[in-house]
Design an enzyme around this catalytic site. Structure first.
Site, short mmCIF file in Angstrom:
data_model
loop_
_atom_site.label_atom_id
_atom_site.label_comp_id
_atom_site.label_asym_id
_atom_site.label_seq_id
_atom_site.Cartn_x
_atom_site.Cartn_y
_atom_site.Cartn_z
N ASN A 156 0.85 -1.12 -0.04
CA ASN A 156 -0.10 -0.08 0.07
C ASN A 156 0.81 1.29 0.01
O ASN A 156 0.55 2.25 -0.60
CB ASN A 156 -1.08 0.20 1.24
CG ASN A 156 -0.16 -0.06 2.53
OD1 ASN A 156 0.67 -0.37 2.73
ND2 ASN A 156 -1.12 0.10 3.58
N GLU A 255 4.42 -3.39 12.38
CA GLU A 255 3.48 -2.56 12.23
C GLU A 255 2.32 -3.24 11.37
O GLU A 255 2.18 -3.44 10.36
CB GLU A 255 3.82 -1.47 11.20
CG GLU A 255 4.90 -0.55 11.60
CD GLU A 255 4.59 0.36 12.58
OE1 GLU A 255 3.22 0.42 13.08
OE2 GLU A 255 5.39 0.96 13.30
N CYS A 289 -3.05 1.69 6.80
CA CYS A 289 -3.60 0.96 8.06
C CYS A 289 -3.82 1.96 9.30
O CYS A 289 -4.55 1.54 10.32
CB CYS A 289 -2.22 0.20 8.60
SG CYS A 289 -0.72 1.29 8.43
N GLU A 463 8.03 3.71 14.57
CA GLU A 463 9.02 4.27 13.48
C GLU A 463 9.07 5.77 13.14
O GLU A 463 7.67 6.50 13.45
CB GLU A 463 8.39 3.73 12.21
CG GLU A 463 8.78 2.02 12.00
CD GLU A 463 8.30 1.44 10.76
OE1 GLU A 463 7.45 1.88 10.08
OE2 GLU A 463 8.71 0.20 10.42
#
Ligand code: ADP
Length: 484
Positions: A156, A255, A289, A463
């Site tokens: 994505n 993640e 997400c 991150e």
């Protein structure tokens, strides 16, 4: 189809130990908007991947021995090349992933911003001095790179997901083997071409395209030369990787999925909330997400919010990402399309009302109409699972407590959003929502300067930001004794 200023950025080999290597097998990459083949890319087997791991392992002491400033200069050069070639990189990204070209361009700059940020951080990997516990003792804490990092990323954000991982890893002295999604390997390979041009030494950054996802994943987890796995993708696969890493107590950063609540209170600026919902829900056709997956509107503004949201959703133009007018691209593949269809039909079958869209788009293929549904209830699929598509399901709620309990009723805890003008409510909600990131009066929270990551089954690690190097370093404590 692609009109690249620099056609060398479109690569089909694997990037191993500083060289381009063609494997004996290849797999095809398709444009999800047209179904056309874009490229045929080397399909590495596990033995080939081991070559990359060995190269990264050999290169790691040399890379770690460089000063932070030396690594920073190379990362900075890489960043500059990504920005210089942003137009070409965006075209490659839109071709393989489908998002509108302006969004792809934004992703390239977003990805590059992580490389810039961690180039700056490379010089600031500080330790600590702790006052000794005995008169003859002196205590120092240093941070050292974990070693070789294996990375697995989804389709994505084919550029940014890798940039967010490779930048902190390289900044602190780790080397890196990236396995991009088999659906979108071309952006990763273009990054490798630019890393090569930036002068990043052989073995430091490797890209191993492969359709053998599970086998390569297992190799990353079981190969003793890899010290850490960093993964972005589904919770299902995250669990497999974590299990596989258990044998070696291998470090993992994950993640994973989200199921973000987006709450609009009666006292909110409804117009601002609508704009925020459009960004949080429909960016990347709802395939992020941190997408708002469940929208909760308080009873007093519910109807106004739904009306305004539906009007704005009706203004989207669905189409091929290469066309200027397009604001919503296709879904990535048929499976994604079917999931979106299933979530809408499940909601309608259980009593929900379609306010906008609700059907496959007349363009056909993997295009779905931007959709708003109301009358949502907790028994519907869209309330429990990530839809990952352009569907905004709206629930009505009455009190703050009800909003909190609905929002937190999920095994996920990545992002949450809410709109209110009341400062007390803002603080209370921010503290009560179970999420790693909370957007307050904003629908856009991703930036390289802040720590991105989730709680609960949304993952481990962060991150970006000054915290972003923590996951790639080990703390070592040095105890000096006998000091007289
Ligand atoms: P998504 O639904 O976002 O594609 P996945 O978790 O299925 O999420 O995929 C994310 C990445 O993980 C992709 O690169 C995919 O190829 C890879 N992958 C899928 N299955 C496995 C596995 N068993 N082990 C390692 N990687 C995997």
């Amino acid at each position: 189809m692609l009109d690249l200023k620099c056609p060398d950025l479109l690569r089909s080999g694997a990037y191993l130990n500083g060289s381009w290597v063609e494997a004996s097998q290849a797999f095809d990459v398709y444009n999800p908007a047209t179904g056309q083949k874009i490229a045929s890319v080397s399909d590495l087997c596990v033995e080939d991947v081991r070559i990359a791991i060995n190269a990264a392992h050999r290169a790691q002491p040399m890379w770690a021995a460089k000063t932070g400033k030396e690594r920073a200069i190379l990362l900075r050069r890489w960043h500059d090349l990504m920005v210089e070639h942003a137009d070409d990189l965006a075209q490659i990204l839109t071709a393989e992933m489908g998002k509108p070209l302006t969004e792809a361009w934004g992703e390239i700059l977003y990805g590059a911003s992580f490389i810039e940020w961690f180039a700056e951080e490379a010089k600031r990997i500080y330790g600590d001095v702790i006052p000794g516990h005995q008169a003859d003792k002196r205590i120092v804490v240093i941070r050292q790179p974990v070693g070789v990092v294996g990375s697995i990323t989804p389709w994505n954000f084919p550029n940014a997901m890798i940039a967010r991982k490779v930048a902190p890893a390289l900044a602190v002295g780790c080397t890196f083997v990236a396995r991009p999604s088999e659906l979108t390997p071309l952006s990763a390979l273009a990054m490798a071409e630019l890393a090569h041009r930036a002068g990043i030494p052989a073995g430091v950054f490797n890209v191993v395209p492969s359709t053998a996802a599970a086998e390569v994943g297992r190799e990353f987890c079981e190969n003793e030369k890899i010290a850490k796995i960093t993964f972005t993708g589904s919770t299902r696969v995250g669990k497999i990787l974590m299990q596989q890493c258990a044998f070696q107590i291998k470090k993992v950063s994950l993640e994973l999925g989200g199921n973000a609540p987006f709450i609009v209170f009666d006292d909110a600026d409804v117009d601002a909330a609508v704009e925020g919902a459009l960004i949080a829900k429909f960016r990347n056709a709802g395939q992020t997400c941190v997408c708002a997956n469940r929208i909760y509107a308080q009873a007093g503004i519910h109807d106004e919010f739904v009306r305004k949201l539906s009007d704005r959703v009706g203004e989207f133009t669905v189409g091929d990402g290469f066309q200027d007018v397009t604001s919503i691209g296709p879904l990535i593949n048929k499976a994604a399309f079917r999931k979106v269809e299933a979530h809408v039909s499940d909601a309608v079958a259980k009593g929900a009302t379609v306010e906008a869209g609700g059907k496959p788009h007349p363009l056909g293929g993997q295009f779905f109409e931007p959709t708003v549904i109301t009358g949502m209830t907790v028994d519907m699929l869209a309330s429990r699972e990530e839809t990952f598509g352009p569907v905004a399901p709206v629930f009505k709620f009455k009190s703050d407590d009800e909003a909190v309990s609905l929002a937190n009723d999920s095994e996920f805890g990545l992002a949450a959003y809410f709109y209110t003008r009341d400062l007390n409510r803002a603080w209370r909600m921010a503290e009560r929502l179970q999420a790693g990131m909370v957007g307050i009066n904003t629908g856009l929270i991703s930036t390289e300067v802040a720590p991105f990551g989730g709680i609960k089954q949304s993952g481990l690690g962060r991150e970006g930001s000054k915290y972003g190097t923590d996951d790639y370093t080990e703390l070592k404590y040095l105890c000096f004794g006998g000091i007289s």
